[in-house]
Write a protein that holds these residues in place. Sequence first.
Motif, PDB file in Angstrom:
ATOM      1  N   ASP A  14       0.827  -1.201   0.000  1.00  0.00           N
ATOM      2  CA  ASP A  14       0.000   0.000   0.000  1.00  0.00           C
ATOM      3  C   ASP A  14       0.864   1.254   0.000  1.00  0.00           C
ATOM      4  N   ASP A  15       2.072   1.182   0.594  1.00  0.00           N
ATOM      5  CA  ASP A  15       3.014   2.305   0.502  1.00  0.00           C
ATOM      6  C   ASP A  15       3.415   2.541  -0.953  1.00  0.00           C
ATOM      7  N   ALA A  16       3.607   1.454  -1.713  1.00  0.00           N
ATOM      8  CA  ALA A  16       3.983   1.594  -3.117  1.00  0.00           C
ATOM      9  C   ALA A  16       2.912   2.357  -3.883  1.00  0.00           C
ATOM     10  N   PHE A  17       1.661   2.034  -3.634  1.00  0.00           N
ATOM     11  CA  PHE A  17       0.561   2.753  -4.281  1.00  0.00           C
ATOM     12  C   PHE A  17       0.564   4.219  -3.843  1.00  0.00           C
ATOM     13  N   SER A  47      15.424   0.435  -0.075  1.00  0.00           N
ATOM     14  CA  SER A  47      15.606  -0.001  -1.461  1.00  0.00           C
ATOM     15  C   SER A  47      14.295   0.087  -2.230  1.00  0.00           C
ATOM     16  N   ASN A  48      13.221  -0.373  -1.618  1.00  0.00           N
ATOM     17  CA  ASN A  48      11.919  -0.334  -2.290  1.00  0.00           C
ATOM     18  C   ASN A  48      11.511   1.094  -2.633  1.00  0.00           C
ATOM     19  N   ALA A  49      11.693   2.023  -1.684  1.00  0.00           N
ATOM     20  CA  ALA A  49      11.297   3.409  -1.924  1.00  0.00           C
ATOM     21  C   ALA A  49      12.084   4.007  -3.091  1.00  0.00           C
ATOM     22  N   ARG A  50      13.386   3.792  -3.113  1.00  0.00           N
ATOM     23  CA  ARG A  50      14.223   4.355  -4.180  1.00  0.00           C
ATOM     24  C   ARG A  50      13.828   3.782  -5.538  1.00  0.00           C
ATOM     25  N   ARG A  51      13.579   2.493  -5.591  1.00  0.00           N
ATOM     26  CA  ARG A  51      13.275   1.850  -6.870  1.00  0.00           C
ATOM     27  C   ARG A  51      11.842   2.162  -7.321  1.00  0.00           C
ATOM     28  N   LEU A  52      10.938   2.383  -6.375  1.00  0.00           N
ATOM     29  CA  LEU A  52       9.583   2.796  -6.746  1.00  0.00           C
ATOM     30  C   LEU A  52       9.603   4.193  -7.375  1.00  0.00           C
ATOM     31  N   LEU A  53      10.412   5.080  -6.833  1.00  0.00           N
ATOM     32  CA  LEU A  53      10.531   6.409  -7.438  1.00  0.00           C
ATOM     33  C   LEU A  53      11.134   6.314  -8.833  1.00  0.00           C
ATOM     34  N   GLN A  54      12.075   5.408  -9.025  1.00  0.00           N
ATOM     35  CA  GLN A  54      12.640   5.208 -10.359  1.00  0.00           C
ATOM     36  C   GLN A  54      11.565   4.691 -11.314  1.00  0.00           C
TER      37      GLN A  54
END
Length: 315
Positions: A14-17, A47-54
């Motif tokens: 849900d954070d990714a969304f 890592s997830n946050a950085r790659r989601l922004l990418q």
Amino acid sequence: MGTKLIIDTDPGVDDAFAIALAARSADVDLLGVTTVFGNVPLATTTSNARRLLQLCDRPDVPVAAGASRPLLYRELHRSSTVHGSDGLSGHAASLPDATRPLEDSDAVSLMVSLLEASDEPVTIAPIGPLTNIAALLAAHPGVRSKIARIVLMGGAITLGNSTAVSEFNIWADPDAARRVIAEDDVPCVMVPLDLTHRCAVDSTWLAKLAASGPVGQALNSFTPDYLAHYRQVLGYEGIVLHDAVAVAEAIHPGILRAETYPVDIDSGLGPTRGMTIVDRRAVPNISTGRPVEVAVDTELDVLREFVLSRLAGGR
């Protein structure tokens, strides 16, 4: 630009969304993203946050890592299993590598620099445990005037999810939550489970998202473990977008309807640790805590369409 925003997060499906919702909204000035332990350990959330922004084509947004454990009582926290071992149902490796390096500064230092540099108050959306935010307010009281409001996903008026009475983000660090929600004076909107569960989306909504393009397809691919959990909770094929509901309010004030109640947090070590105590009596008589805006309702179809259109349409 519209809303100036900092997201503090522990991705998490849900954070990714929620991150994508802010990153793909043209009326949001996403100043930065800070990470905290929570759904998975800090190294993974970062890592997830950085790659989601990418994924969202936002390498301009700085990311800094924050707290790896609660303020106190490390042994009481455990990571959630709802999001899979990597936070994204085992699909985190499918994300593109981040091109922007992780900030050398820690989460609190990044937030301070962004707040001090802003020419207008900034909204902070904490959608994980509140450890970083508690540390910010304790160590840097001078930045309070630069915070427009804190819009957080957390708490429950009735039933919890980590325990019978405690919601995960609050339960993961009740001492930090009590500092931010019940003891500080920065304007605060609490978006609890009671409302986020009502905002659940079904398989038709997810299919529309998946068909919208690469970002929507990627977000949908993160949901298998989450779907398996919410199939039992909801009784149908769907998921709850907890954090995206809070970020929707952060970027579109008033999309949720809030009522003001005194709120306190149980930070004791008993079975109600992490409980959000919301005094809804006609004549409140709560000895501790403070008045907090608690989101209680929304136009469900409007909210779902708002999130879908932003995620699907991009900037």
